[in-house]
Motif scaffolding. Sequence first.
Motif, mmCIF file in Angstrom:
data_model
loop_
_atom_site.group_PDB
_atom_site.id
_atom_site.type_symbol
_atom_site.label_atom_id
_atom_site.label_comp_id
_atom_site.label_asym_id
_atom_site.label_seq_id
_atom_site.Cartn_x
_atom_site.Cartn_y
_atom_site.Cartn_z
ATOM 1 N N SER A 1 82.864 59.592 24.462
ATOM 2 C CA SER A 1 83.543 60.657 23.729
ATOM 3 C C SER A 1 82.729 61.942 23.707
ATOM 4 C CB SER A 1 83.822 60.199 22.291
ATOM 5 O OG SER A 1 84.282 61.254 21.502
ATOM 6 N N TYR B 1 95.465 50.941 20.423
ATOM 7 C CA TYR B 1 95.283 52.344 20.814
ATOM 8 C C TYR B 1 95.880 53.337 19.815
ATOM 9 C CZ TYR B 1 95.548 56.624 23.582
ATOM 10 O OH TYR B 1 95.439 57.921 24.005
ATOM 11 N N ILE C 1 93.311 56.009 17.870
ATOM 12 C CA ILE C 1 93.338 57.449 18.154
ATOM 13 C C ILE C 1 93.854 58.213 16.938
ATOM 14 C CG2 ILE C 1 94.383 59.245 19.603
ATOM 15 C CD1 ILE C 1 92.124 57.548 20.951
ATOM 16 N N PRO D 1 91.155 60.832 24.010
ATOM 17 C CA PRO D 1 92.332 59.957 24.014
ATOM 18 C C PRO D 1 92.828 59.616 25.425
ATOM 19 C CG PRO D 1 92.571 61.593 22.309
ATOM 20 C CD PRO D 1 91.342 61.975 23.099
ATOM 21 N N CYS E 1 100.694 57.968 16.265
ATOM 22 C CA CYS E 1 99.559 58.471 17.035
ATOM 23 C C CYS E 1 99.842 59.885 17.535
ATOM 24 C CB CYS E 1 99.279 57.531 18.218
ATOM 25 S SG CYS E 1 97.980 58.074 19.314
ATOM 26 N N ASN F 1 91.774 61.071 14.975
ATOM 27 C CA ASN F 1 92.338 62.403 14.743
ATOM 28 C C ASN F 1 92.279 62.777 13.264
ATOM 29 O OD1 ASN F 1 92.857 62.863 17.436
ATOM 30 N ND2 ASN F 1 95.015 62.311 17.313
#
Length: 194
Positions: free
Chosen positions: A171, A101, A105, A85, A35, A109
Amino acid sequence: MFSAAEIARGVQGALAFLWRDPAAGGHFDNTMEACLRSFRLMLVVAPLHIVKLVVDYTEVTVTADEMEILLAEALKYIVEWLLFPVIFYEIARRQGWLDRYPRYIGALNWINLPGMVLVVVCLPIIFLAPAGIGQLIKLVLQGLFFYWFLVTTRQVLGVGWLFSAMLLVVSWAPMVFVSFLIGRYLGVALVAAA
């Protein structure tokens, strides 16, 4: 930074979400290391983002000088990558999703790379097409990115469309506000079409 194999795997995974491939999430490791590594994409995507900004700024006038624009846009770029995030970490903690998570994320990305390539490929069409067509293409691209986010959220987190839509708002809304503030600071005004 990234090997060709890593980029191919990340882009394949990101594109697989568009096709609603149930195995799309498997392209992304579910570790915090993976991540955090995915945030290096900020540097890979930055040149494409700069191209987009140059084109965007041809359609507006600003009262700020070039250094103010550079600093404000650099800050906005960093905030765009990091704000969701951070916010989502608290949501994941409260919902019991911390185990998902890193993958979620990381996947979001990685979507930025093929997404920004698509935007840059479409820029000449948007810029050269009549204003109405250019705006329509921008709306279609925005809709595509919203869909991409929703499908990725549904597949990685295992939630329904409604909760995915709520996360999309979480977001997107802060970024609209940040863009508004940056625009106000820079004195951005649309150029009237001739």
